[in-house]
Design an enzyme around this catalytic site. Structure first.
Site, mmCIF file in Angstrom:
data_model
loop_
_atom_site.group_PDB
_atom_site.id
_atom_site.type_symbol
_atom_site.label_atom_id
_atom_site.label_comp_id
_atom_site.label_asym_id
_atom_site.label_seq_id
_atom_site.Cartn_x
_atom_site.Cartn_y
_atom_site.Cartn_z
ATOM 1 N N SER A 141 0.777 -1.087 -0.029
ATOM 2 C CA SER A 141 0.003 0.127 -0.098
ATOM 3 C C SER A 141 1.021 1.193 0.065
ATOM 4 O O SER A 141 2.030 1.242 0.383
ATOM 5 C CB SER A 141 -0.814 0.225 1.326
ATOM 6 O OG SER A 141 -1.531 1.168 1.514
ATOM 7 N N TYR A 155 -2.073 -0.302 10.571
ATOM 8 C CA TYR A 155 -2.043 -0.757 9.053
ATOM 9 C C TYR A 155 -0.648 -0.277 8.423
ATOM 10 O O TYR A 155 -0.343 -0.820 7.396
ATOM 11 C CB TYR A 155 -3.378 0.181 8.384
ATOM 12 C CG TYR A 155 -3.512 -0.226 6.862
ATOM 13 C CD1 TYR A 155 -4.162 -1.555 6.676
ATOM 14 C CD2 TYR A 155 -3.074 0.754 5.997
ATOM 15 C CE1 TYR A 155 -4.442 -1.654 5.133
ATOM 16 C CE2 TYR A 155 -3.282 0.436 4.666
ATOM 17 C CZ TYR A 155 -4.033 -0.843 4.183
ATOM 18 O OH TYR A 155 -3.939 -1.092 3.047
#
Length: 249
Positions: A141, A155
């Site tokens: 990501s 995250y």
């Protein structure tokens, strides 16, 4: 090189299902895994109806059941008659401010996004090393580029770990017949991204998936997708002051 037999985890919806549709349109045989078997069955029926020449094998798999991962990968390899590419896509976007009493959400995200991704990489590379060929794809990501504060901290840390793993493996295997690609997607129109960032930066699902598949097919070592504006932001984020990162995250 054309990779004709492709395994995708987290394939029941979002980016995983989008990539499955794109690869199916190219005539590739697919092995699809996810927790929701009924969603996989519907996707398989859709893909086979639209592209009658392909084979689509499916299995229910919770990637957090680490002992099940190599077994399921092996079953799918046998059903397709081999695996050329494994896309480690299954992920989780839950999160809470660290120390706020919701540790379970952060631990679940860290486990799924890194530890379980490592389990998938182990299973895939065991297959590839045995056959002396293959392509491992890790879906990280943009959040990996800079630690993000607040409820995104766990995250971004988990995706940074996955990015580091991909870079380590691509260096280790650079002179081997095994390729490794790490993708760093920006905001793409999935349920997770809809809650994650500025709508002006969210790419349509088809555009985002096409960018991901394009980078995968080129077998780049590391790719920001879509390239605009995320390649530029990938360069800028590590240089921004912490106060700016806090505001934009």
């Amino acid at each position: 090189m054309t990779r004709t037999k492709i395994l995708i985890t987290g394939a029941s919806a979002g980016l995983g299902a989008g990539m499955a549709r794109d690869f199916a349109s190219k005539g590739r045989d697919l092995a699809l895994c996810a927790r929701r078997l009924t969603a996989l069955e519907a996707l398989r029926d859709e893909l086979v109806a639209a592209h009658p020449g392909i084979t689509v094998a499916i299995r229910a798999l919770d990637v957090n059941e680490h002992a099940a991962v190599p077994r399921v990968f092996g079953e799918l390899r046998d059903e397709l008659g081999g695996l050329d590419r494994v896309i480690v896509n299954a992920g989780l976007g839950k999160g809470a401010v660290i120390g706020s009493g919701r540790a379970a959400a952060n631990i679940a995200t860290a486990t799924t996004n890194f530890v379980s991704a490592l389990a998938q990489a182990e299973a895939a590379l065991e297959i590839f090393r045995a056959q002396n060929a293959g392509h491992l794809v890790l879906v990280s990501s943009m959040s990996a580029v800079r630690g993000l504060p607040g409820k995104k901290a766990a995250y971004s840390a988990s995706k940074a770990g996955l990015d580091a793993l991909g870079q380590a493996l691509s260096t280790e295997l650079a002179k081997s017949p095994i390729a490794v690609t790490t993708l760093l997607p920006g905001f793409i129109a999935t349920d997770m991204a809809a809650k994650a960032g500025d709508a002006r930066l969210v790419a349509p699902l088809d555009k985002g998936v096409a960018a991901m598949v394009g980078a995968i097919e080129k077998e780049r070592r590391r790719a920001f997708v879509p390239a605009w504006p995320w390649r530029l932001l990938g360069l800028a984020l590590p240089l921004l002051p912490g106060a700016v990162v806090g505001r934009i995250s």
